[in-house]
Write an enzyme that holds these catalytic residues in place. Sequence first.
Site, mmCIF file in Angstrom:
data_model
loop_
_atom_site.group_PDB
_atom_site.id
_atom_site.type_symbol
_atom_site.label_atom_id
_atom_site.label_comp_id
_atom_site.label_asym_id
_atom_site.label_seq_id
_atom_site.Cartn_x
_atom_site.Cartn_y
_atom_site.Cartn_z
ATOM 1 N N ARG A 155 34.263 -26.453 -32.357
ATOM 2 C CA ARG A 155 34.146 -26.512 -30.900
ATOM 3 C C ARG A 155 35.128 -25.550 -30.226
ATOM 4 O O ARG A 155 34.903 -25.103 -29.098
ATOM 5 C CB ARG A 155 34.375 -27.950 -30.392
ATOM 6 C CG ARG A 155 34.377 -28.085 -28.872
ATOM 7 C CD ARG A 155 34.148 -29.513 -28.402
ATOM 8 N NE ARG A 155 35.035 -30.464 -29.050
ATOM 9 C CZ ARG A 155 36.346 -30.586 -28.794
ATOM 10 N NH1 ARG A 155 36.926 -29.840 -27.881
ATOM 11 N NH2 ARG A 155 37.074 -31.477 -29.441
ATOM 12 N N TYR B 156 15.202 -18.420 -10.083
ATOM 13 C CA TYR B 156 14.767 -19.467 -11.004
ATOM 14 C C TYR B 156 15.019 -20.849 -10.400
ATOM 15 O O TYR B 156 16.143 -21.163 -9.991
ATOM 16 C CB TYR B 156 15.525 -19.290 -12.325
ATOM 17 C CG TYR B 156 15.164 -20.260 -13.419
ATOM 18 C CD1 TYR B 156 13.830 -20.602 -13.674
ATOM 19 C CD2 TYR B 156 16.138 -20.822 -14.225
ATOM 20 C CE1 TYR B 156 13.500 -21.478 -14.683
ATOM 21 C CE2 TYR B 156 15.816 -21.699 -15.248
ATOM 22 C CZ TYR B 156 14.502 -22.031 -15.468
ATOM 23 O OH TYR B 156 14.180 -22.898 -16.478
ATOM 24 N N LYS C 4 15.598 -15.880 -24.100
ATOM 25 C CA LYS C 4 14.460 -15.037 -23.710
ATOM 26 C C LYS C 4 14.474 -13.716 -24.474
ATOM 27 O O LYS C 4 14.328 -13.712 -25.666
ATOM 28 C CB LYS C 4 14.492 -14.845 -22.195
ATOM 29 C CG LYS C 4 14.809 -16.135 -21.398
ATOM 30 C CD LYS C 4 13.717 -17.178 -21.509
ATOM 31 C CE LYS C 4 14.073 -18.536 -20.929
ATOM 32 N NZ LYS C 4 14.633 -18.556 -19.599
ATOM 33 N N ASP D 123 22.389 -13.050 -12.850
ATOM 34 C CA ASP D 123 21.613 -13.560 -13.970
ATOM 35 C C ASP D 123 20.669 -12.420 -14.355
ATOM 36 O O ASP D 123 19.700 -12.140 -13.666
ATOM 37 C CB ASP D 123 20.842 -14.811 -13.534
ATOM 38 C CG ASP D 123 19.980 -15.383 -14.653
ATOM 39 O OD1 ASP D 123 19.625 -14.623 -15.585
ATOM 40 O OD2 ASP D 123 19.641 -16.581 -14.590
HETATM 41 C C1 LIG Z 1 15.289 -19.494 -18.782
HETATM 42 C C2 LIG Z 1 16.183 -19.008 -17.725
HETATM 43 C C3 LIG Z 1 17.413 -19.629 -17.492
HETATM 44 C C4 LIG Z 1 17.854 -20.845 -18.247
HETATM 45 O O1 LIG Z 1 18.068 -20.563 -19.591
HETATM 46 P P1 LIG Z 1 17.952 -21.684 -20.739
HETATM 47 O O2 LIG Z 1 18.348 -20.925 -21.956
HETATM 48 O O3 LIG Z 1 16.532 -22.172 -20.736
HETATM 49 O O4 LIG Z 1 18.890 -22.767 -20.389
HETATM 50 C C5 LIG Z 1 18.223 -19.103 -16.503
HETATM 51 N N1 LIG Z 1 17.856 -18.032 -15.781
HETATM 52 C C6 LIG Z 1 16.685 -17.409 -15.976
HETATM 53 C C7 LIG Z 1 16.337 -16.226 -15.142
HETATM 54 C C8 LIG Z 1 15.800 -17.875 -16.949
HETATM 55 O O5 LIG Z 1 14.627 -17.270 -17.135
#
Ligand SMILES: *Cc1c(COP(=O)(O)O)cnc(C)c1O
Length: 400
Positions: A58, A112, A209, A184
Amino acid sequence: MPDRERDLRTRAVHAGTKLEGAAAQQVVPPVHVSAVGYFDSADDLDRSLDGQDFVYGRINSQNTALLEDAIAELESAEAAVSYSTGMAALKAVFEAQAFKQKDRVVIAADGYGASRALFKALAAERGVELHALKLDEPDAHLKLRELRPKLVLAESITNPLLAVPDVQQLAAACKKVGARLAVDATFASPVLQRPLELGADYSIQSTTKWINGHSDALGGTVAGAHALIEPLKKARILSGALLGPFEAWLTLRGLRTLPVRMRAHCEHARIVAERLSASSLFDRVIYPGAEDYPNRELSRAMLQGGLGGGLVSFEIKGADRRACFRFLESVRIAKPAPSLGDVSTFVMHAASASARRMTPEERQVAGIGENLIRVSVGLEDPEEIAHDLLQAVEQAVSVQ
Ligand SMILES: *Cc1c(COP(=O)(O)O)cnc(C)c1O
């Protein structure tokens, strides 16, 4: 005592933990599954508990550290920190800010839905005001200068409307008012945009992603200067939101091919967008790499090489939610999967999936209608993908 003379219980625990005579360097790092390590020296143990070594999973773990090095490299960052999911990364950035009551936070109005819901909850807990702005609008930087927020969360390419804000201009406005800018950058990936190079303070990725690219591990990262990443690493020791070793290993494996995959996804998406645009079945086909994209000059400046990314969104003419659901059931190559960035093509109904956690009013302000579909274009033959999407739309609208 020679090993063989030890009790079988002792031998069962210690056998097979080291490979004899293996001097060759391995091309691929092993998956370090051990959650715990130890030292012969108690002083070394003492030092390692601050995170210098790998004594407890951790605090820090080998595969996670390797992934963080790679992410920092790709993001042109001094350092990076990884989390169990993208949402955990977003939460960590919010929680790291020294807010006072009534401080302001700005979030992309068309971003999002889950990020919006998360920030709303966190802002309420901390007594902070949350303001949603369309950060791609030309006067967004002026609004920031008026609002004087402490933190701004933008998206490199918004989810699902694919708007591209001017990160450089937002960063300049944030500097003027002493706000931190977090981007992001999941949709662009570090191949198309490295927000830190444009002046942002944090670059956040859902590695689930494009970076992983094969839908076999969740994960999130934050990249930035040492001074901003070190406190996140310290806080993560207590939050426990670290990425597991196997997930980190898979993500690093996916990352190796990210630049090559990304170019192919962009090329396929451009072709798919072109084919869809030639049809009269749509109110709108949105692709940041298309010549008819509303702010093509800006998308060209913000996304490396003038590429448009791997996502295409469209509005099906006259379609309601039922018709969109029929579309999801009519695709044959694409999969109706609520994610993106995979080698396979994914289709998603925005209002019921990525924007699900927004209120109907929030969706309306953002411009997310019931007929909006988002496509994550895969590595299949792009002509076959386009054909599949068109036949599915035809089927969806032919039943009334
Ligand atoms: C999927 C996504 C998230 C969240 O990510 P997780 O790995 O599912 O927690 C945040 N921002 C964007 C733009 C996303 O497409």
